[in-house]
Structures are given as C-alpha cells and as structure tokens.
Write an enzyme that holds these catalytic residues in place. Structure first.
Site, short mmCIF file in Angstrom:
data_model
loop_
_atom_site.label_atom_id
_atom_site.label_comp_id
_atom_site.label_asym_id
_atom_site.label_seq_id
_atom_site.Cartn_x
_atom_site.Cartn_y
_atom_site.Cartn_z
N GLY A 1 0.10 3.67 -10.74
CA GLY A 1 -0.35 5.38 -9.98
C GLY A 1 0.72 5.16 -9.17
CD GLN B 1 1.42 4.05 -3.20
OE1 GLN B 1 1.05 5.12 -4.27
NE2 GLN B 1 1.42 2.65 -3.27
CB CYS C 1 -3.28 -0.37 -2.91
SG CYS C 1 -2.34 1.52 -2.59
CG LEU C 2 1.91 -0.18 -6.83
CD1 LEU C 2 2.72 0.28 -7.76
CD2 LEU C 2 2.56 -1.47 -7.63
CG HIS D 1 -5.99 4.62 -5.47
ND1 HIS D 1 -6.59 3.50 -5.28
CD2 HIS D 1 -4.35 4.98 -5.23
CE1 HIS D 1 -5.27 2.83 -4.66
NE2 HIS D 1 -4.42 3.80 -5.16
CD GLU D 2 -1.66 7.02 -7.09
OE1 GLU D 2 -0.59 6.66 -5.71
OE2 GLU D 2 -2.12 5.69 -6.59
CG HIS E 1 -1.78 6.41 -1.36
ND1 HIS E 1 -2.13 5.46 -0.94
CD2 HIS E 1 -2.34 6.23 -2.43
CE1 HIS E 1 -1.84 4.30 -0.81
NE2 HIS E 1 -1.75 4.15 -2.08
#
Length: 185
Positions: free
Chosen positions: A60, A65, A110-111, A153-154, A157
């Site tokens: 994701g 991000q 997480c990225l 999760h996304e 963000h």
C-alpha cells in the site's frame, strides 16, 4: 516512476497532515500520481525491479507518502483466496465495520518508517468501504484479513495517523479485546 527516494519518511510534517478530497474529473497530474503509486507497488513486488531500482516491497502507498496532500492511496496485494486486488482508492471511506478486531502478529510495517516498531496494531477484522476509481466511478467492497488491514493502514495515512500511534505504549503486546490475530502465511 516513483522510487524509494520519493517516499518521505517519518518526521516529515506532510505525514501528519490530513489530506484533501480530490475533485473529478481527475487532473492529468492526479491521474499520473494514481498510476505511479500503483505502479510502485507492482514494481516493488517484482524481484528484478526490486534489485534494479533498490525498492522496498510494499502492498500500500498513500499520496501523502510521496509528499502530495491528495486523498488517495493504492493497494496491490492478494486476498485470502489468493485473488489479486490492485486498485487506487480516491476519497475512500469505511461505511461499516465489524465489532471483532484483528492485528498482524508480527506487527505492521510502512514504507515511510525505516525501523521496526514492535507491537500489535488493532484493526477492524472486516470492513465495508466506498471510494472513487480513477475513472470517477463509485466502488463499494467488503474486505477482510490483510486487505482490510492494509486499507485501514492507508486510510490512517490520509488522516495524518501513523500505524505506531495505535500501538499500546505501556504494553505493545497487550491482548486486544475481541481480536483474532491475522497470521501471514
């Protein structure tokens, strides 16, 4: 093409900023952003591309991000039946959710986070969601397991929330009431 150097890391103020609704029809820039976010995820799951471009695998990616305050994210993963889910969600919402919760036993990653953050992240086990596609069509779907966790999760963000904000600070591995762990296979 989005590379790891384009993904902003924890501490950057944009990750703590609520994103803004996207208007339709999409601008060329918004459509390009949507396509590039999804393509990053596809590339990040291809061993050759990971090696060639030094990518971190992800399932994701939210617009903030990559330093854009647009209310959209991409997901690219398999559901519990092994079916490929690959889409961009624009102006996403959870319209209903289960009482039962879940969490990933090994924790979330997480990225935008370059460290391991141990602890359980409570998520709804099942969710019904609505969002717009890049073509401006409303999509409604039911998600459970990893797709439900990734969607939440996304969506966090887009609201300026990081996954570790949801971990119990006093006891990161405290039992979560009404929760069944999701175990990655």
């Amino acid at each position: 093409m989005i590379l790891m150097e384009h993904i902003i890391r924890e501490g950057h103020p944009v990750l703590r900023t609520r994103t803004e609704e996207v208007t339709f029809p999409l601008t060329k820039e918004d459509r390009k952003l949507a396509e590039e976010m999804l393509q990053y995820l596809i590339n990040s799951q291809d061993e050759e591309m990971v090696e060639k471009y030094n990518l971190r695998p992800g399932i994701g990616l939210a617009a903030n991000q990559v330093n854009s305050l647009k209310r959209m994210f991409a997901l690219h993963l398999e559901d519990d039946k092994g079916e490929q889910l690959s889409f961009v969600a624009i102006n996403p919402k959870i319209v209903s959710h289960s009482v039962e919760q879940t969490y990933i036993e090994s924790g979330e990653g997480c990225l935008s986070v370059d460290r391991v953050v141990p602890g359980y992240v409570p998520r709804y086990a099942r969710i019904t969601v609505k969002f717009m596609t890049v073509d401006g069509k409303e999509q409604k779907m039911r998600l459970k397991g990893l797709p439900a966790i990734a969607f939440q999760h996304e969506l966090d963000h887009l609201n300026g929330i990081m996954f570790f904000d949801r971990i119990n600070e006093q006891n990161p591995f405290a039992e979560i009431p009404d929760a069944t762990p999701f175990i990655r296979e």
